[in-house]
Scaffold this motif. Structure first.
Motif, PDB file in Angstrom:
ATOM      1  N   ALA A 133       3.601   5.128  10.051  1.00  0.00           N
ATOM      2  CA  ALA A 133       3.941   3.110   9.538  1.00  0.00           C
ATOM      3  C   ALA A 133       2.387   3.158   9.306  1.00  0.00           C
ATOM      4  N   MET A 134       2.049   2.292   8.715  1.00  0.00           N
ATOM      5  CA  MET A 134       0.613   1.835   8.082  1.00  0.00           C
ATOM      6  C   MET A 134       1.245   0.374   7.822  1.00  0.00           C
ATOM      7  N   GLY A 135      -0.279  -0.064   7.424  1.00  0.00           N
ATOM      8  CA  GLY A 135      -0.359  -1.586   7.142  1.00  0.00           C
ATOM      9  C   GLY A 135      -0.140  -2.909   8.296  1.00  0.00           C
ATOM     10  N   ASP A 136       0.052  -3.838   7.615  1.00  0.00           N
ATOM     11  CA  ASP A 136       0.646  -4.694   9.012  1.00  0.00           C
ATOM     12  C   ASP A 136       1.174  -4.331   9.705  1.00  0.00           C
ATOM     13  N   ILE A 137       2.392  -3.702   9.600  1.00  0.00           N
ATOM     14  CA  ILE A 137       3.086  -2.998  10.325  1.00  0.00           C
ATOM     15  C   ILE A 137       3.057  -2.348  11.291  1.00  0.00           C
ATOM     16  N   SER A 189       0.787  -1.557   0.121  1.00  0.00           N
ATOM     17  CA  SER A 189      -0.399  -0.047  -0.205  1.00  0.00           C
ATOM     18  C   SER A 189       1.105   0.839   0.097  1.00  0.00           C
ATOM     19  N   GLY A 190       1.605   1.106   0.882  1.00  0.00           N
ATOM     20  CA  GLY A 190       3.048   2.056   0.617  1.00  0.00           C
ATOM     21  C   GLY A 190       3.302   2.886  -1.276  1.00  0.00           C
ATOM     22  N   LYS A 209      -5.898  -6.232   3.281  1.00  0.00           N
ATOM     23  CA  LYS A 209      -5.439  -4.556   2.894  1.00  0.00           C
ATOM     24  C   LYS A 209      -6.542  -3.305   2.659  1.00  0.00           C
ATOM     25  N   HIS A 210      -7.557  -3.282   3.059  1.00  0.00           N
ATOM     26  CA  HIS A 210      -8.264  -1.888   3.039  1.00  0.00           C
ATOM     27  C   HIS A 210      -8.001  -0.917   3.603  1.00  0.00           C
ATOM     28  N   LEU A 227      -1.305  -8.375  -3.330  1.00  0.00           N
ATOM     29  CA  LEU A 227      -0.567  -7.901  -4.903  1.00  0.00           C
ATOM     30  C   LEU A 227      -0.438  -9.607  -5.756  1.00  0.00           C
ATOM     31  N   ASN A 228       1.024 -10.278  -4.666  1.00  0.00           N
ATOM     32  CA  ASN A 228       1.482 -11.073  -4.968  1.00  0.00           C
ATOM     33  C   ASN A 228       1.256 -12.868  -5.085  1.00  0.00           C
ATOM     34  N   ALA A 229       0.777 -12.419  -3.779  1.00  0.00           N
ATOM     35  CA  ALA A 229       0.634 -13.842  -3.228  1.00  0.00           C
ATOM     36  C   ALA A 229      -0.887 -13.815  -2.274  1.00  0.00           C
ATOM     37  N   GLY A 230      -1.535 -12.404  -1.626  1.00  0.00           N
ATOM     38  CA  GLY A 230      -2.320 -12.113  -0.579  1.00  0.00           C
ATOM     39  C   GLY A 230      -3.875 -12.601  -1.112  1.00  0.00           C
ATOM     40  N   CYS A 231      -4.539 -11.350  -1.240  1.00  0.00           N
ATOM     41  CA  CYS A 231      -5.195 -11.295  -1.795  1.00  0.00           C
ATOM     42  C   CYS A 231      -6.575 -11.543  -3.373  1.00  0.00           C
TER      43      CYS A 231
END
Lengths: 488, 488
Positions: B323-327, B31-32, B334-335, B59-63
């Motif tokens: 900071a943002m997202g899973d971290i 998302s960054g 993702k949303h 994009l590559n391995a997930g949703c």
């Protein structure tokens, strides 16, 4: 406005026939069957219906059983069109098994509903006869009973229109019989381009019949032009759609093994095994003889009502005659009939039960009215097209979002389907929404909700989460596109 | 707060190594990667990512790729379970064909995204290396480059958790590799009971693998108990789910033709061909060495942020570290990451670009957060369960609507699926919604919308039309049930 309820024993005699008195007579046991609410438990109510089945068209031959057939048909259709997804296989839907399952369920519900209406509540009685109007408050039944109501509710619905060149018979059927066929014909020709015709075309195709759809003008002609074009392209790849084809001559042998022969205005000649005429529906006002009571009606026989669902006569609302459903609105949609029934029930309460004279009648102001076509591809829509909005003088703009532009669309490998939104550029109000593609009917709802509650597009997409990567991202992106086009 | 943007040539040298200066360094191209917006076009931005693929997990391995696999898997699953609907047939999904199709598309997008980031915009550069923190504004790359940012955005995501007893290897894979398998194993054992584990179990089952899912505690343990019980019953009829099973010993032969042997705490011994460990995800803060910069973090390594997405240090927000997202959040959705990226981008603009000092930072207040599990059966949910709401001291009530109680449910012949709503009995506010069944993820949206915009349940169902007989009638009836339970 409250008066004493008519008692069980209160009968009058007119012209030799005893007149049975009711507080409310409801004609039509479709949505009208929901009128006897707990709030009206003190009223003596008659439900009148001479339908082939009890419970109206939706339950017995319309919305509900069609969807019960369409679901298995779709499972088969989806598999037919799955090779590009990496899925191979074969499947078939068993017409007789589905028919037995669907009507095993539906007929039981219809019969239980009829039994309940006949004997389930002390204040409600069932008149299972055809009736005609004598005057605005009096009906006569086929067997000669006279029924008079302090209030009447006319919810007698509509029936399939018959075509002169193709009168109904064993081999020319209406939607009433279309699901109850003993066996699926090998070839079926469907006359009509509306929602009913298009759903049945998709349904029969799914079950494996060879379908030809003859449309006098264009398919789904009231819908957005892009939606129509996509439908014709997508459906036309599945079954034979011929627009601007009108049947001008028909030869229909009694012998079911001899083909029916149809001649079109275009010169096309078709052979087929069965014809389904789904070329519009006629309000049942003529069967009720409403002209005797002098009710105002449209040229097509639809009764004219005011915002309180009261029938007009010479432009004036009759205080105690209500109408609802297909006989009183142009939508021919069950959710509209149900809503009108709620308005009528409340206005009956206010007219006949309420102890205060100060209760104004409620109005039917609910909008917008969505419709869904459960064909493959599926369509859902409400409100104005861009053209309609601009013709109405609104500074409207249209935006589009393709399924293929979202992650869910990638999963579908979608290349054809989309959603469109028509908005007021100044205010951001949603004026119309038009979707064609998988799950269209349920994807429409957040837009219905926004429009019904006057939520402008500004802030609507970003004011809520849309789970990634669900199909609802089509709607999210549509709203973002719309916001870009709106001022402020 | 605006300052002059760092120029291309402005370098400083520290401890012998030239320090490259940026206005913004974004760590993580998930998302960054959306941070460089037109509003930030005047800033010199570095995107840093050492991921196996460019564009992040989703994009590559997930949703996205999982849903691209799940769609064909479902077509097969639906047909397996269609005999009671009158549909028979066989179908199969071709793993290799689907894999080629999905990654043919995904990998192209990822590569094009990487190329664009490397050379597509003059103000943005791409650093395709692992980095570690030197101090709160300085990073060192694996090759020894030193990068300093006036502002930093940490969006480095999370990674699959490795289990001590089952270290990752050729035959013990994570979700990163789960879709890129050359061939589908005959037997696969999935370790984990969360969303990822459950989606993959459903996916592999659809493709025809014999799936065993071992769950240390319970499946989808954070969800409503009835939803969980129904999932376990429905999914358990498709594949082997064993709750309260922990692998305590594993024998993993190098030879792929010899079975893997797993020993559980229960004494169960399993033989399998492949193990997917999907037992949670670890924030990547440790890989970045964020402890050097002294950032506050949770025990599991998640960075602590304030409402403006600013990272805390000793409880105080750092003005230029976001900071943002899973971290930085517990949702791993993702949303949510995308929304946080929008908050960060706007706060970067206000911090680094805006000419007025008066622009307060924006806060991330968006709620509720919905989640979807695209297994079969599908689940969608947001907010509180009844227990959670009552534990919070709210006078909450729960209502339920079965799919089978609606016409669409009749079409599905549904006997198992339902929606539940938790509402504040006094105010009618929606506190939580929990759906299990077909189309759950899209059926949830009208409820998300209502909750996000503070629309109480009173009037919500009857203030809009719900097309009959679409699946959305489940939601309509749910709302009507809720209204009945609310005061006023």
């Amino acid at each position: 406005m409250s008066e004493t309820a008519a008692s069980e024993t209160e009968l009058s005699f007119e012209a030799g026939a005893p007149t049975e008195l009711f507080d409310v007579i409801v004609i039509g046991a479709g949505s009208g069957n929901s009128i006897p609410s707990p709030e009206l438990a003190g009223l003596k109510i008659a439900i009148v219906d001479d339908g082939r089945w009890f419970g109206g068209t939706c339950l017995n031959a319309g919305c509900i059983p069609t969807k019960m057939f369409i679901h298995p048909a779709r499972l088969v259709s989806h598999l037919r069109d799955a090779a590009h997804l990496g899925v191979t296989g074969t499947a078939s839907a068993d017409w007789a098994a589905v028919r037995a399952r669907v009507f095993g369920r539906i007929d039981s519900i219809s019969q239980a509903g009829e039994q309940y209406r006949a004997s389930g509540e002390p204040n409600v009685s069932l008149v299972r006869e055809r009736v005609r109007f004598v005057d605005e408050s009096t009906l006569v039944t086929a067997s000669g009973r006279r029924l008079r109501g302090r209030a009447l509710v006319i919810g007698a619905g509509s029936r399939p229109r018959e075509l002169r060149v193709l009168p109904f018979g064993p081999r020319v059927i209406s939607s009433d019989d279309a699901l109850r066929l003993e066996t699926l014909p090998e070839r079926i020709t469907i006359i009509g381009g509306g929602v009913v015709a298009s759903e049945f075309a998709s349904l029969y195709h799914g079950f494996g019949a060879k379908v030809t759809q003859l449309v006098r003008s264009t398919v789904l002609s009231s819908l957005d032009a892009d939606i129509r074009a996509t439908f014709v392209a997508q459906a036309g790849a599945q079954w034979d759609i011929r627009e601007h084809h009108d049947v001008v001559d028909a030869t229909i042998p009694d012998d079911a093994t001899s083909p029916i022969r149809l001649v079109c205005n275009t010169g096309d000649v078709l052979e087929t095994d069965l014809v389904l005429v789904a070329s519009g529906r006629v309000p049942n006002s003529d069967r009720l003889g409403t002209e005797v009571a002098g009710f105002d009606q449209e040229l097509n026989g639809r009764l004219v009502v005011d915002a309180h669902q009261r029938v007009l006569r010479a432009g004036q609302a009759l205080p105690n005659v209500f109408a609802m459903g297909d006989i009183a609105n142009p939508h021919q949609l069950k959710h509209v009939a149900n809503h009108e029934a709620r308005v009528v029930a409340e206005n009956l309460r206010r007219t006949l039960v309420a102890t205060s004279d100060n209760e104004e009648l409620v109005s039917n102001t609910l909008s917008p009215v969505p419709l869904a076509v459960f064909s493959t591809p599926e369509i859902a829509s409400f409100g104005a097209t861009l053209t309609e909005a601009r013709d109405a003088g609104i500074d409207a703009v249209e935006v589009r979002q393709d399924y293929g532009g979202t992650a869910w669309g990638w999963a579908l490998e979608d290349q054809h389907h989309f959603a469109k939104l028509v908005v007021d550029r100044v205010q951001g109000q949603i004026l119309g929404a038009h979707i064609i593609g998988p799950d269209a009917a349920i994807l429409l709802q957040p837009l219905v909700q926004a429009a019904a509650f006057n939520m402008p597009v500004q802030g609507l997409a970003r004011g809520q989460y849309w789970p990634h990567p669900a199909a609802t991202e089509i709607i999210e992106n549509l709203l973002l596109n719309a916001k870009e086009e709106c001022n402020a």
